[in-house]
Design a protein around this motif. Structure first.
Motif, PDB file in Angstrom:
ATOM      1  N   UNK A 148      16.658 -14.187  24.693  1.00  0.00           N
ATOM      2  CA  UNK A 148      17.276 -13.032  25.379  1.00  0.00           C
ATOM      3  C   UNK A 148      17.694 -11.916  24.429  1.00  0.00           C
ATOM      4  N   UNK A 149      17.374 -12.052  23.139  1.00  0.00           N
ATOM      5  CA  UNK A 149      17.759 -11.009  22.186  1.00  0.00           C
ATOM      6  C   UNK A 149      16.835  -9.794  22.304  1.00  0.00           C
ATOM      7  N   UNK A 151      15.134  -8.165  20.255  1.00  0.00           N
ATOM      8  CA  UNK A 151      13.925  -8.223  19.434  1.00  0.00           C
ATOM      9  C   UNK A 151      12.979  -9.359  19.843  1.00  0.00           C
ATOM     10  N   UNK A 152      13.318 -10.055  20.932  1.00  0.00           N
ATOM     11  CA  UNK A 152      12.533 -11.199  21.394  1.00  0.00           C
ATOM     12  C   UNK A 152      11.751 -10.847  22.653  1.00  0.00           C
ATOM     13  N   UNK A 153      10.505 -11.340  22.739  1.00  0.00           N
ATOM     14  CA  UNK A 153       9.727 -11.119  23.973  1.00  0.00           C
ATOM     15  C   UNK A 153       9.938 -12.235  24.977  1.00  0.00           C
ATOM     16  N   UNK A 154      10.851 -13.175  24.675  1.00  0.00           N
ATOM     17  CA  UNK A 154      11.188 -14.242  25.605  1.00  0.00           C
ATOM     18  C   UNK A 154      10.443 -15.534  25.370  1.00  0.00           C
ATOM     19  N   UNK A 155       9.440 -15.548  24.464  1.00  0.00           N
ATOM     20  CA  UNK A 155       8.684 -16.768  24.168  1.00  0.00           C
ATOM     21  C   UNK A 155       9.155 -17.326  22.838  1.00  0.00           C
ATOM     22  N   UNK A 156       9.499 -18.632  22.838  1.00  0.00           N
ATOM     23  CA  UNK A 156      10.101 -19.250  21.662  1.00  0.00           C
ATOM     24  C   UNK A 156       9.306 -20.479  21.257  1.00  0.00           C
ATOM     25  N   UNK A 157       9.057 -20.625  19.953  1.00  0.00           N
ATOM     26  CA  UNK A 157       8.453 -21.820  19.389  1.00  0.00           C
ATOM     27  C   UNK A 157       9.383 -22.428  18.357  1.00  0.00           C
ATOM     28  N   UNK A 158       9.184 -23.706  18.043  1.00  0.00           N
ATOM     29  CA  UNK A 158       9.974 -24.389  17.017  1.00  0.00           C
ATOM     30  C   UNK A 158       9.042 -25.048  16.016  1.00  0.00           C
ATOM     31  N   UNK A 159       9.558 -25.242  14.796  1.00  0.00           N
ATOM     32  CA  UNK A 159       8.805 -25.969  13.789  1.00  0.00           C
ATOM     33  C   UNK A 159       9.777 -26.748  12.919  1.00  0.00           C
ATOM     34  N   UNK A 160       9.244 -27.716  12.184  1.00  0.00           N
ATOM     35  CA  UNK A 160      10.065 -28.476  11.252  1.00  0.00           C
ATOM     36  C   UNK A 160       9.328 -29.696  10.767  1.00  0.00           C
ATOM     37  N   UNK A 161       9.839 -30.280   9.687  1.00  0.00           N
ATOM     38  CA  UNK A 161       9.272 -31.515   9.145  1.00  0.00           C
ATOM     39  C   UNK A 161      10.405 -32.382   8.628  1.00  0.00           C
ATOM     40  N   UNK A 162      10.210 -33.692   8.695  1.00  0.00           N
ATOM     41  CA  UNK A 162      11.232 -34.660   8.332  1.00  0.00           C
ATOM     42  C   UNK A 162      12.378 -34.542   9.326  1.00  0.00           C
ATOM     43  N   UNK A 163      13.628 -34.405   8.865  1.00  0.00           N
ATOM     44  CA  UNK A 163      14.735 -34.351   9.827  1.00  0.00           C
ATOM     45  C   UNK A 163      14.640 -33.110  10.713  1.00  0.00           C
ATOM     46  N   UNK A 164      14.013 -32.026  10.218  1.00  0.00           N
ATOM     47  CA  UNK A 164      13.869 -30.842  11.057  1.00  0.00           C
ATOM     48  C   UNK A 164      12.696 -30.972  12.022  1.00  0.00           C
ATOM     49  N   UNK A 165      11.715 -31.811  11.682  1.00  0.00           N
ATOM     50  CA  UNK A 165      10.668 -32.134  12.647  1.00  0.00           C
ATOM     51  C   UNK A 165      11.235 -32.926  13.802  1.00  0.00           C
TER      52      UNK A 165
END
Length: 579
Positions: A148-149, A151-165
């Motif tokens: 909802x910011x 600068x955002x178009x409303x589509x969100x992705x996530x990434x991470x590896x190990x504990x952040x994965x």
């Protein structure tokens, strides 16, 4: 069939790779490399308040052109990390290459965001357990905030590896509407199976833990130049759960933790919320490595999440060496956050590297796991005195081999931190070696161990290593498995597993202590691999009663272990041989 594999030596026909598991032309599967749209990145940081008043630190990287911030709305990719600084102690640290370069996607028209999880880095609060429902609810709120910011178009992705994965996968369990894609590497499907594998606490990591001084060393959020807010946050972190102490106190899958007031193996595992994850319908891309202790967890997650993709390379934990991982990540996010046809949908969902394969044919693709053409092939163990052997035909006469467990086992070349590897230690346990293979022999899948053992105590930790013995005697560990003998009872798994892989429920009521000297049947899986035993090399299985990675031995020790075979007692390793 097994008898046909022997002809003066251990011969397993290699043959061509099946058409359903094609050899790929190269590691850059899509050759997808669009030009950057912008020439710079501008960063800013702030706090965002959660539902319970806890403030999480957020760093926002936005595209710039000619030194000026580019106005407009972009898809957002974020990382639920241990600080907003991308420091060596965050996530998998400086061992990670392309995970530390995701900010470069800002130049390709993304906003990339780092969020410090509660109780970590610049964020306030305390960490309750490891990936508990507090953190997961934070992820839900953060996805919605990011979407909802201005600068955002409303589509969100996530990434991470190990504990952040793991944190990225946890977000799927609460189904935030704006979450459209998740890339996750080297995470756990079920934490008991990952960190108490086989019921044994023999793992390289027990989660994040930092001193007050380390917490105060991170860069503060914008506007907190005197670190006044950081000091308050760092003090709150002292109330976090000591993960090593908690995990020590949870020997069974259903153990109750008085520290966090839950059966935490279940609470902190994405497997407990598999139906919610499937309902989310969010595309998932999983990364693993053949030298990572969580590689089986990624394959199991893919089996239980329809449509998920997986990439497994010749890597240790969260590494990608010279593979263009960031390019593959962009190909995935461009498809699902920007709607670009990157070619990814037309390709097989599984890409894996076969160790020791002919140059140019190492990367393979498959529609399923186990791969087409992999045939479970038994190799039988036997012994004459203290000399073990492995052959394609069983020995009918009863035999036994007794050895003392070496609890002072050392592995000087095993590495440290998340790079700790299993290793062959001369004298740690008996080796059962086959004759040299007569042609290159590929093993791709999940090997199984099927043996009878007796011990002179009420329990025993049993480790088995599949090894490659070169003509010059050099021994390389291919893969390994382990089982606590008292937790040997198998059950029907509540989720999909590769065909033939046994599963131990490992509840407290399932424990079956050993009667000293009485043989019991152990059947357990080794972790998956894809390995070519080259012509002239020997396959070997080594069995030990201890491992240098053990963090805790419970109960104390079983000084002698006996392996038995012959007659009606199976003693074999079953290898998925690709024809």
């Amino acid at each position: 069939m097994a008898a046909a594999l022997m002809a003066g030596g251990m011969a397993v026909a290699g043959g061509p790779v099946p058409a359903t598991a094609p050899v790929l032309a190269g590691p850059q599967f899509g050759h997808y490399s669009p030009a950057a749209q912008f020439d710079g990145i501008i960063s800013a940081s702030q706090y965002v308040t959660m539902r319970d008043g806890v403030q999480l630190a957020v760093r926002i990287d936005r595209p710039s052109q000619g030194g000026k911030l580019v106005e407009g709305r972009f898809p957002v990719i974020w990382h639920h990390s241990l600080s907003i600084s991308q420091a060596a102690a965050d996530g998998a640290g400086d061992r990670v290459s392309d995970y530390r370069r995701v900010q470069e996607l800002v130049r390709h028209g993304y906003v990339v965001v780092q969020v410090a999880r509660r109780g970590n880095g610049q964020s306030f609060g305390a960490m309750r357990g490891y990936h508990d429902r507090n953190e997961t609810q934070d992820a839900f709120e953060m996805v919605e905030w990011l979407s909802t910011q201005p600068w955002s178009d409303g589509k969100v992705g996530m990434y991470g590896c190990s504990n952040t994965g793991d944190a990225a996968m946890q977000s799927l369990t609460v189904r935030p509407p704006a979450l459209k894609a998740v890339w996750a590497g080297c995470f756990s499907w079920h934490k008991f199976d990952a960190f108490r594998r086989g019921g044994i606490f023999a793992q390289w990591g027990t989660g994040p833990s930092r001193t007050l001084e380390q917490d105060m060393a991170v860069a503060p959020v914008d506007g907190d130049g005197d670190k006044r807010l950081l000091a308050v946050a760092a003090q709150q972190h002292r109330n976090s759960t000591n993960l090593f102490e908690m995990w020590k106190s949870l020997p069974y899958r259903d153990s109750w933790s008085p520290q966090v007031f839950s059966r935490f193996w279940g609470e902190g595992s994405i497997a407990s919320y598999a139906s919610q994850m499937r309902l989310s319908g969010v595309p998932v891309y999983i990364q693993g490595g053949w030298f990572d202790e969580l590689r089986d967890q990624g394959l199991i997650a893919r089996m239980n999440l329809p449509g998920a993709r997986i990439l497994i390379g010749p890597w240790k934990h969260c590494d990608n060496d010279d593979f263009a991982l960031l390019q593959e990540m962009q190909r995935f996010f461009d498809r699902h956050l920007k709607g670009i046809d990157t070619g990814i949908d037309a390709q097989a969902p599984i890409h894996y590297f076969t160790m020791n394969a002919a140059k140019g044919s190492e990367w393979r693709a498959s529609q399923s796991w186990p791969v087409a053409g992999a045939t479970p092939t038994p190799f039988h163990l036997s012994a004459k005195g203290q000399v073990g052997a492995m052959a394609a035909t069983p020995v009918k006469a009863p035999w036994s081999l007794s050895f003392a467990a070496n609890y002072d086992v050392r592995c000087p070349d095993a590495g440290s931190g998340s790079r700790v590897q299993p290793c062959h230690v001369v004298g740690a346990g008996p080796g059962f070696a086959g004759r040299p293979v007569l042609s290159d022999t590929e093993v791709t899948g999940d090997p199984l161990v099927d043996v009878w053992v007796a011990a002179d105590g009420s329990d025993a930790n049993v480790f088995a290593y599949l090894e490659d013995v070169a003509p010059d005697g050099t021994v390389r560990v291919v893969t390994e498995g382990r089982i606590k003998a008292s937790l040997r009872a198998t059950s029907q798994a509540p989720w999909a597993l590769p065909a033939g892989v046994p599963w131990m429920r490992a509840y407290a009521q399932d424990a079956q202590p050993l009667t000293p000297g009485e043989a019991v049947h152990l059947r357990f899986a080794m972790m998956p691999t894809s390995w070519v035993f080259q012509k002239g090399h020997r396959m070997q299985v080594t069995i030990t009663g201890a491992d240098h990675r053990e963090r805790l031995r419970e109960p104390a020790k079983a000084p002698r272990i006996t392996i038995l075979g012959g007659a009606d007692r199976a003693a074999q390793v079953i290898l998925p041989v690709v024809r």
